[in-house]
Design a protein around this motif. Structure first.
Motif, mmCIF file in Angstrom:
data_model
loop_
_atom_site.group_PDB
_atom_site.id
_atom_site.type_symbol
_atom_site.label_atom_id
_atom_site.label_comp_id
_atom_site.label_asym_id
_atom_site.label_seq_id
_atom_site.Cartn_x
_atom_site.Cartn_y
_atom_site.Cartn_z
ATOM 1 N N THR A 67 38.347 89.577 -48.917
ATOM 2 C CA THR A 67 37.909 90.281 -50.120
ATOM 3 C C THR A 67 37.803 91.754 -49.758
ATOM 4 O O THR A 67 36.752 92.246 -49.341
ATOM 5 C CB THR A 67 36.561 89.725 -50.606
ATOM 6 O OG1 THR A 67 36.668 88.303 -50.774
ATOM 7 C CG2 THR A 67 36.179 90.354 -51.944
ATOM 8 N N SER A 126 34.992 94.339 -50.197
ATOM 9 C CA SER A 126 33.692 94.066 -49.589
ATOM 10 C C SER A 126 33.609 94.514 -48.140
ATOM 11 O O SER A 126 32.571 94.339 -47.503
ATOM 12 C CB SER A 126 33.379 92.558 -49.659
ATOM 13 O OG SER A 126 33.283 92.132 -51.002
ATOM 14 N N TYR A 127 34.676 95.068 -47.619
ATOM 15 C CA TYR A 127 34.738 95.433 -46.217
ATOM 16 C C TYR A 127 34.847 96.937 -46.010
ATOM 17 O O TYR A 127 35.570 97.619 -46.735
ATOM 18 C CB TYR A 127 35.948 94.768 -45.546
ATOM 19 C CG TYR A 127 35.744 93.307 -45.251
ATOM 20 C CD1 TYR A 127 35.899 92.357 -46.248
ATOM 21 C CD2 TYR A 127 35.385 92.872 -43.979
ATOM 22 C CE1 TYR A 127 35.700 91.012 -45.989
ATOM 23 C CE2 TYR A 127 35.197 91.532 -43.710
ATOM 24 C CZ TYR A 127 35.352 90.612 -44.717
ATOM 25 O OH TYR A 127 35.160 89.277 -44.457
ATOM 26 N N ASN A 128 34.125 97.411 -45.019
ATOM 27 C CA ASN A 128 34.383 98.747 -44.509
ATOM 28 C C ASN A 128 35.690 98.717 -43.726
ATOM 29 O O ASN A 128 36.021 97.713 -43.101
ATOM 30 C CB ASN A 128 33.255 99.207 -43.584
ATOM 31 C CG ASN A 128 31.929 99.326 -44.305
ATOM 32 O OD1 ASN A 128 31.875 99.594 -45.501
ATOM 33 N ND2 ASN A 128 30.847 99.108 -43.568
ATOM 34 N N TRP A 144 33.054 100.400 -47.948
ATOM 35 C CA TRP A 144 33.664 99.483 -48.914
ATOM 36 C C TRP A 144 33.786 100.108 -50.296
ATOM 37 O O TRP A 144 34.739 99.856 -51.025
ATOM 38 C CB TRP A 144 32.849 98.197 -48.982
ATOM 39 C CG TRP A 144 31.430 98.421 -49.420
ATOM 40 C CD1 TRP A 144 30.388 98.833 -48.648
ATOM 41 C CD2 TRP A 144 30.901 98.265 -50.744
ATOM 42 N NE1 TRP A 144 29.249 98.952 -49.397
ATOM 43 C CE2 TRP A 144 29.532 98.598 -50.689
ATOM 44 C CE3 TRP A 144 31.451 97.858 -51.964
ATOM 45 C CZ2 TRP A 144 28.698 98.540 -51.798
ATOM 46 C CZ3 TRP A 144 30.630 97.796 -53.067
ATOM 47 C CH2 TRP A 144 29.268 98.139 -52.993
ATOM 48 N N ASN A 145 32.804 100.972 -50.653
ATOM 49 C CA ASN A 145 32.789 101.569 -51.991
ATOM 50 C C ASN A 145 33.243 103.037 -51.975
ATOM 51 O O ASN A 145 33.069 103.738 -52.963
ATOM 52 C CB ASN A 145 31.389 101.475 -52.585
ATOM 53 C CG ASN A 145 30.348 102.185 -51.740
ATOM 54 O OD1 ASN A 145 30.656 102.742 -50.692
ATOM 55 N ND2 ASN A 145 29.103 102.158 -52.182
ATOM 56 N N ASN A 151 41.162 100.054 -53.465
ATOM 57 C CA ASN A 151 40.683 98.671 -53.502
ATOM 58 C C ASN A 151 41.483 97.799 -54.449
ATOM 59 O O ASN A 151 41.492 96.577 -54.310
ATOM 60 C CB ASN A 151 39.198 98.632 -53.851
ATOM 61 C CG ASN A 151 38.313 99.058 -52.688
ATOM 62 O OD1 ASN A 151 38.786 99.219 -51.557
ATOM 63 N ND2 ASN A 151 37.038 99.268 -52.957
ATOM 64 N N SER A 173 32.457 94.014 -41.610
ATOM 65 C CA SER A 173 31.420 93.717 -42.583
ATOM 66 C C SER A 173 30.681 94.993 -42.940
ATOM 67 O O SER A 173 30.413 95.836 -42.078
ATOM 68 C CB SER A 173 30.431 92.706 -42.000
ATOM 69 O OG SER A 173 29.274 92.632 -42.808
ATOM 70 N N ARG A 174 30.335 95.139 -44.203
ATOM 71 C CA ARG A 174 29.689 96.376 -44.639
ATOM 72 C C ARG A 174 28.261 96.496 -44.138
ATOM 73 O O ARG A 174 27.641 97.555 -44.297
ATOM 74 C CB ARG A 174 29.734 96.493 -46.150
ATOM 75 C CG ARG A 174 29.005 95.401 -46.903
ATOM 76 C CD ARG A 174 29.314 95.515 -48.396
ATOM 77 N NE ARG A 174 28.473 94.673 -49.210
ATOM 78 C CZ ARG A 174 28.632 94.537 -50.515
ATOM 79 N NH1 ARG A 174 29.607 95.172 -51.135
ATOM 80 N NH2 ARG A 174 27.833 93.772 -51.201
ATOM 81 N N ARG A 175 27.739 95.459 -43.509
ATOM 82 C CA ARG A 175 26.386 95.520 -42.972
ATOM 83 C C ARG A 175 26.332 96.125 -41.575
ATOM 84 O O ARG A 175 25.264 96.389 -41.055
ATOM 85 C CB ARG A 175 25.786 94.110 -42.934
ATOM 86 C CG ARG A 175 25.611 93.482 -44.303
ATOM 87 C CD ARG A 175 25.210 92.030 -44.180
ATOM 88 N NE ARG A 175 26.263 91.243 -43.541
ATOM 89 C CZ ARG A 175 26.120 89.961 -43.246
ATOM 90 N NH1 ARG A 175 24.990 89.341 -43.484
ATOM 91 N NH2 ARG A 175 27.115 89.310 -42.681
#
Length: 123
Positions: free
Chosen positions: A27, A30-32, A52-53, A73, A99-101
């Motif tokens: 997806t 949703s990823y950096n 991601w954004n 995106n 992961s964006r975290r």
């Protein structure tokens, strides 16, 4: 997950290249996304990353003002516009997804990697 980098080549110092990375199997929004590079005999190093954004971007000091990272995106793609290239930019360039975290500048944050695309800058 597949990340396909392209756009490398041979360019004279001062020239420009635009790297592209096409992503599939994840997806994407949703990823950096990050770009790293590895020169012969050297460790892989961080070059640039975009959240991601698209709200956040990072650059290593040596490319600030010369490289620009962007992403689309809708098309699952990330780009690295490289201007004013220098011989020391010569390396294999890799795109990666994280992961964006997690930290966007740490290599260890990125579980998904594409194959490298070679950038060679002649003096």
């Amino acid at each position: 997950v597949q990340l396909q980098a392209s756009g490398g080549g041979l360019v004279q110092a001062g020239g420009s290249l635009r790297l592209s990375c096409a992503a599939s199997g994840l997806t994407f929004g949703s990823y950096n996304m990050g770009w790293f590079r590895q020169a012969p005999g050297k460790e892989r190093e961080f070059v640039s990353a975009i959240s991601w954004n698209t709200d956040t971007t990072y650059y290593t000091d040596s490319v600030k003002g010369r490289f620009t990272i962007s992403r689309d995106n809708d098309k699952n793609m990330v780009f690295l516009q490289m201007n004013s290239l220098k011989p020391e930019d010569t390396a294999a360039y890799y795109c990666a997804a994280a992961s964006r975290r997690l930290s966007m500048i740490r290599l260890e944050s990125y579980p998904y990697w594409g194959q490298g695309t070679q950038v060679t800058v002649s003096s």
